[in-house]
Design an enzyme around this catalytic site. Structure first.
Site, PDB file in Angstrom:
ATOM      1  N   TRP A   1       0.881  -1.218   0.104  1.00 33.78           N
ATOM      2  CA  TRP A   1       0.143  -0.046   0.002  1.00 33.78           C
ATOM      3  C   TRP A   1       0.968   1.429  -0.087  1.00 33.78           C
ATOM      4  O   TRP A   1       0.622   2.267  -0.643  1.00 33.78           O
ATOM      5  CB  TRP A   1      -0.944   0.010   1.137  1.00 33.78           C
ATOM      6  CG  TRP A   1      -2.046   1.138   1.243  1.00 33.78           C
ATOM      7  CD1 TRP A   1      -2.514   1.577   2.326  1.00 33.78           C
ATOM      8  CD2 TRP A   1      -2.701   1.624   0.279  1.00 33.78           C
ATOM      9  NE1 TRP A   1      -3.552   2.492   2.040  1.00 33.78           N
ATOM     10  CE2 TRP A   1      -3.637   2.850   0.847  1.00 33.78           C
ATOM     11  CE3 TRP A   1      -2.620   1.564  -1.276  1.00 33.78           C
ATOM     12  CZ2 TRP A   1      -4.328   3.465  -0.017  1.00 33.78           C
ATOM     13  CZ3 TRP A   1      -3.577   2.499  -1.950  1.00 33.78           C
ATOM     14  CH2 TRP A   1      -4.161   3.409  -1.377  1.00 33.78           C
TER      15      TRP A   1
ATOM     16  N   ARG B   1      12.961  -0.146   5.521  1.00 32.59           N
ATOM     17  CA  ARG B   1      13.651  -0.359   6.631  1.00 32.59           C
ATOM     18  C   ARG B   1      14.994  -1.446   6.423  1.00 32.59           C
ATOM     19  O   ARG B   1      16.014  -1.307   7.002  1.00 32.59           O
ATOM     20  CB  ARG B   1      12.891  -1.047   7.806  1.00 32.59           C
ATOM     21  CG  ARG B   1      13.652  -1.330   9.244  1.00 32.59           C
ATOM     22  CD  ARG B   1      12.552  -1.908  10.100  1.00 32.59           C
ATOM     23  NE  ARG B   1      11.335  -1.135  10.410  1.00 32.59           N
ATOM     24  CZ  ARG B   1      11.302  -0.239  11.344  1.00 32.59           C
ATOM     25  NH1 ARG B   1      12.467   0.144  11.869  1.00 32.59           N
ATOM     26  NH2 ARG B   1      10.107   0.498  11.376  1.00 32.59           N
TER      27      ARG B   1
ATOM     28  N   LYS C   1      -4.787  -0.007   9.386  1.00 31.40           N
ATOM     29  CA  LYS C   1      -6.445   0.161  10.002  1.00 31.40           C
ATOM     30  C   LYS C   1      -6.487  -0.808  10.604  1.00 31.40           C
ATOM     31  O   LYS C   1      -5.948  -2.030  10.698  1.00 31.40           O
ATOM     32  CB  LYS C   1      -7.216  -0.077   8.552  1.00 31.40           C
ATOM     33  CG  LYS C   1      -7.314   0.794   7.550  1.00 31.40           C
ATOM     34  CD  LYS C   1      -8.114   0.409   6.298  1.00 31.40           C
ATOM     35  CE  LYS C   1      -8.069   1.394   5.114  1.00 31.40           C
ATOM     36  NZ  LYS C   1      -8.769   0.915   3.966  1.00 31.40           N
TER      37      LYS C   1
ATOM     38  N   ALA D   1      -4.087  -2.078  -3.229  1.00 23.45           N
ATOM     39  CA  ALA D   1      -2.926  -1.381  -3.867  1.00 23.45           C
ATOM     40  C   ALA D   1      -2.741  -1.681  -5.372  1.00 23.45           C
ATOM     41  O   ALA D   1      -2.168  -0.679  -6.044  1.00 23.45           O
ATOM     42  CB  ALA D   1      -1.742  -1.916  -2.769  1.00 23.45           C
TER      43      ALA D   1
ATOM     44  N   LYS E   1     -14.251  -3.201   9.643  1.00 27.07           N
ATOM     45  CA  LYS E   1     -14.441  -3.677   8.041  1.00 27.07           C
ATOM     46  C   LYS E   1     -13.551  -5.137   7.946  1.00 27.07           C
ATOM     47  O   LYS E   1     -13.958  -5.995   7.314  1.00 27.07           O
ATOM     48  CB  LYS E   1     -14.547  -2.639   7.159  1.00 27.07           C
ATOM     49  CG  LYS E   1     -12.861  -2.187   6.850  1.00 27.07           C
ATOM     50  CD  LYS E   1     -12.304  -2.768   5.978  1.00 27.07           C
ATOM     51  CE  LYS E   1     -10.639  -1.947   5.831  1.00 27.07           C
ATOM     52  NZ  LYS E   1      -9.912  -2.685   4.592  1.00 27.07           N
TER      53      LYS E   1
ATOM     54  N   THR F   1     -13.956  -4.675   0.864  1.00 27.30           N
ATOM     55  CA  THR F   1     -13.005  -5.637   1.464  1.00 27.30           C
ATOM     56  C   THR F   1     -13.736  -6.778   1.847  1.00 27.30           C
ATOM     57  O   THR F   1     -13.398  -7.964   1.826  1.00 27.30           O
ATOM     58  CB  THR F   1     -12.599  -5.133   2.961  1.00 27.30           C
ATOM     59  OG1 THR F   1     -12.041  -3.748   2.788  1.00 27.30           O
ATOM     60  CG2 THR F   1     -11.578  -6.150   3.466  1.00 27.30           C
TER      61      THR F   1
ATOM     62  N   ARG G   1      -7.606  -9.459   1.597  1.00 27.55           N
ATOM     63  CA  ARG G   1      -6.667 -10.567   2.207  1.00 27.55           C
ATOM     64  C   ARG G   1      -7.745 -10.984   3.373  1.00 27.55           C
ATOM     65  O   ARG G   1      -7.443 -12.357   3.706  1.00 27.55           O
ATOM     66  CB  ARG G   1      -5.385 -10.227   2.874  1.00 27.55           C
ATOM     67  CG  ARG G   1      -4.351  -9.450   1.798  1.00 27.55           C
ATOM     68  CD  ARG G   1      -3.159  -9.370   2.265  1.00 27.55           C
ATOM     69  NE  ARG G   1      -3.019  -8.143   3.172  1.00 27.55           N
ATOM     70  CZ  ARG G   1      -2.728  -6.628   2.610  1.00 27.55           C
ATOM     71  NH1 ARG G   1      -2.588  -6.628   1.372  1.00 27.55           N
ATOM     72  NH2 ARG G   1      -2.737  -5.853   3.507  1.00 27.55           N
TER      73      ARG G   1
ATOM     74  N   VAL H   1      -0.051  -8.949   5.521  1.00 21.00           N
ATOM     75  CA  VAL H   1      -0.679  -9.026   6.801  1.00 21.00           C
ATOM     76  C   VAL H   1      -2.088  -8.964   6.326  1.00 21.00           C
ATOM     77  O   VAL H   1      -2.611  -7.991   5.524  1.00 21.00           O
ATOM     78  CB  VAL H   1      -0.203  -7.697   7.722  1.00 21.00           C
ATOM     79  CG1 VAL H   1      -1.176  -7.332   8.750  1.00 21.00           C
ATOM     80  CG2 VAL H   1       1.111  -7.863   8.062  1.00 21.00           C
TER      81      VAL H   1
ATOM     82  N   GLU I   1      -4.938  -7.540   8.588  1.00 18.08           N
ATOM     83  CA  GLU I   1      -5.097  -7.004   9.741  1.00 18.08           C
ATOM     84  C   GLU I   1      -6.412  -7.540  10.717  1.00 18.08           C
ATOM     85  O   GLU I   1      -6.525  -7.367  12.043  1.00 18.08           O
ATOM     86  CB  GLU I   1      -5.275  -5.352   9.827  1.00 18.08           C
ATOM     87  CG  GLU I   1      -4.066  -4.894   9.485  1.00 18.08           C
ATOM     88  CD  GLU I   1      -3.144  -4.302  10.241  1.00 18.08           C
ATOM     89  OE1 GLU I   1      -3.346  -4.816  11.430  1.00 18.08           O
ATOM     90  OE2 GLU I   1      -2.114  -3.599  10.238  1.00 18.08           O
TER      91      GLU I   1
END
Length: 339
Positions: free
Chosen positions: A11, A34, A109, A146, A197, A254, A261, A285, A287
C-alpha cells in the site's frame, strides 16, 4: 511537495507510485524501506518485486534506507510524512516522529494489540494521542486495493484529521486524475470503519467459502454495517461517516473483493485450513486477524452488541468451527432491525 513514505509494503508503494506518477503534480516522492537490501533491490529493479510486482516506479520516485533522524535528512526536508507500516509498528514510528512540525498520516487500519492482559488495544489516533500529542497527525483511509491504485485505476479515499493542515496536505499530495481524496474531521469514525470492516470481511469470506449464497453475503454486509455504526457511535463518531468511503465503501470492497486478504482468510478457514495455515499462505498482513479480539473487547466494555464480530473471534480462537459460527448467528433470537 516533498513526500516521504515510510514503509515499502504494497500500500505504501502504491501511494508513492501514484503521487509520483499519476497525481498530476510535480511531487518529489521518496519511498523509505527499513530493509537496506530491499531498498537497494527496488532502486535497481525500479519496482517493488517483493510486495507489488509488475508496477514500475515513475522516474521521479526515489528509494531510500538512510537512518531516520527527525532533525536531518529525509524527514527534515519533507513537507508530508506518510507511515505505511502495519499497525503493530505505528507506536514506534509515531514516537520517533513526535517532534516533527510537518503533517504526518498513517495508512494502517485496525487496533493495536494491547500489551496488558485483558486490556483492549488502541486505534491509530488514540496511539498518537498517547505518544505524540503535539504531532499534527491523521489517517488516509477508504476503499482501495494497492494494485489498482498503482495502475492508476479510479479510486476515492478519505483524509481524516482534527487538523485542517493535515487534511489539506493529504488532498494536495494525492488528489489527482485517478484518485479523489475527500476531507473528513471525524477521525474516530474513519478509524472505526477501517478497523471493523476487516473483521467483517473475514465473516463474509467464510460465508462465500461455505457457498452460503449471495443472500447470506448481503445480510452479513448489512448487519455488519450496523455493528460498525453502533461501536462508532459509542466511541463518539458521527453516524454519517459510516455511510461514506471509510464505512460502507471500505466494507463493501473488503467483504466482496477478490483482492481482499481478510476475505481470503475467511475463505481458507471455510476450506478447513487452520488459522496459521491461512495467514501463512497470504504473504501479507491481514489486519482483521489481529484486531478482531480488540474490536470485541472495546464493544463489550461499552455495552455494544456485535454478534458477527463475536462469531469471528470464536472462529479465530478455535472455539467454533465454520459451520457452527454460521449456525450461532442464524440461531439468535428475533429482534427489530434498528441499529
Amino acid at each position: 511537495m516533498k513526500i516521504v513514505v515510510l514503509g515499502a509494503g504494497a500500500w505504501g508503494t502504491a501511494l508513492a507510485i501514484n503521487a509520483a506518477g499519476h497525481a498530476g503534480a510535480c511531487h518529489e516522492v521518496t519511498l523509505w524501506a527499513r530493509d537496506a537490501a530491499q531498498a537497494v533491490q527496488m532502486q535497481a529493479a525500479r519496482e517493488n518485486t517483493r510486495y507489488l510486482p509488475g508496477h514500475p516506479f515513475p522516474p521521479v520516485l526515489q528509494v531510500s534506507h538512510e537512518p531516520l533522524s527527525p532533525d536531518a535528512g529525509l524527514l527534515a526536508r519533507a513537507d508530508l510524512i506518510i507511515i505505511g507500516s502495519p499497525m503493530a509498528a505505528l507506536r514506534g514510528m509515531l514516537t520517533h516522529l513526535r517532534t516533527l512540525h510537518v503533517p504526518v498520516a498513517w495508512l494502517c487500519k485496525g487496533f493495536e494489540s494491547s500489551q496488558e492482559p485483558g486490556a483492549a488495544g488502541l486505534m491509530g489516533h488514540e496511539v498518537a494521542a498517547a505518544v505524540a500529542p503535539q504531532l499534527r497527525a491523521g489517517v488516509l483511509s477508504g476503499p482501495s486495493f494497492a494494485q489498482e491504485v498503482a495502475r492508476g485505476q479510479p479510486t476515492a479515499l478519505v483524509a481524516a484529521s482534527e487538523h485542517a493542515s493535515v487534511r489539506e496536505a493529504l488532498v494536495a499530495a494525492f488528489h489527482g486524475p485517478t484518485l479523489r481524496v475527500y476531507a473528513n474531521e471525524d477521525i474516530v469514525g474513519v478509524e472505526v470503519g477501517g478497523a471493523v470492516k476487516n473483521v467483517l470481511a473475514i465473516a463474509t469470506g467464510l460465508c462465500d467459502g461455505l457457498a452460503l449464497g449471495l443472500n447470506a453475503r448481503a445480510a452479513l454486509v448489512t448487519r455488519g454495517l450496523a455493528e460498525m455504526t453502533r461501536l462508532g457511535l459509542a466511541l463518539g463518531a458521527r453516524a454519517d461517516t459510516f455511510m461514506g468511503l471509510s464505512g460502507l465503501g471500505d466494507l463493501v470492497l473488503t467483504a466482496t473483493g477478490d483482492l481482499s486478504r481478510n476475505r481470503k482468510v475467511g475463505q481458507l478457514l471455510a476450506q478447513g485450513l487452520s488459522l496459521r495455515q491461512a495467514v501463512d499462505s497470504l504473504g501479507h498482513v491481514a489486519e482483521g486477524v489481529y484486531s478482531a479480539r480488540t474490536v470485541v473487547q472495546r464493544a463489550r466494555a461499552l455495552g455494544v452488541e456485535m454478534p458477527i464480530s463475536e462469531g469471528v473471534v470464536a472462529l479465530l480462537e478455535g472455539r467454533l468451527k465454520p459451520a457452527e459460527a454460521v449456525a450461532a448467528l442464524m440461531g439468535r433470537d428475533p429482534k427489530d432491525e434498528a441499529l
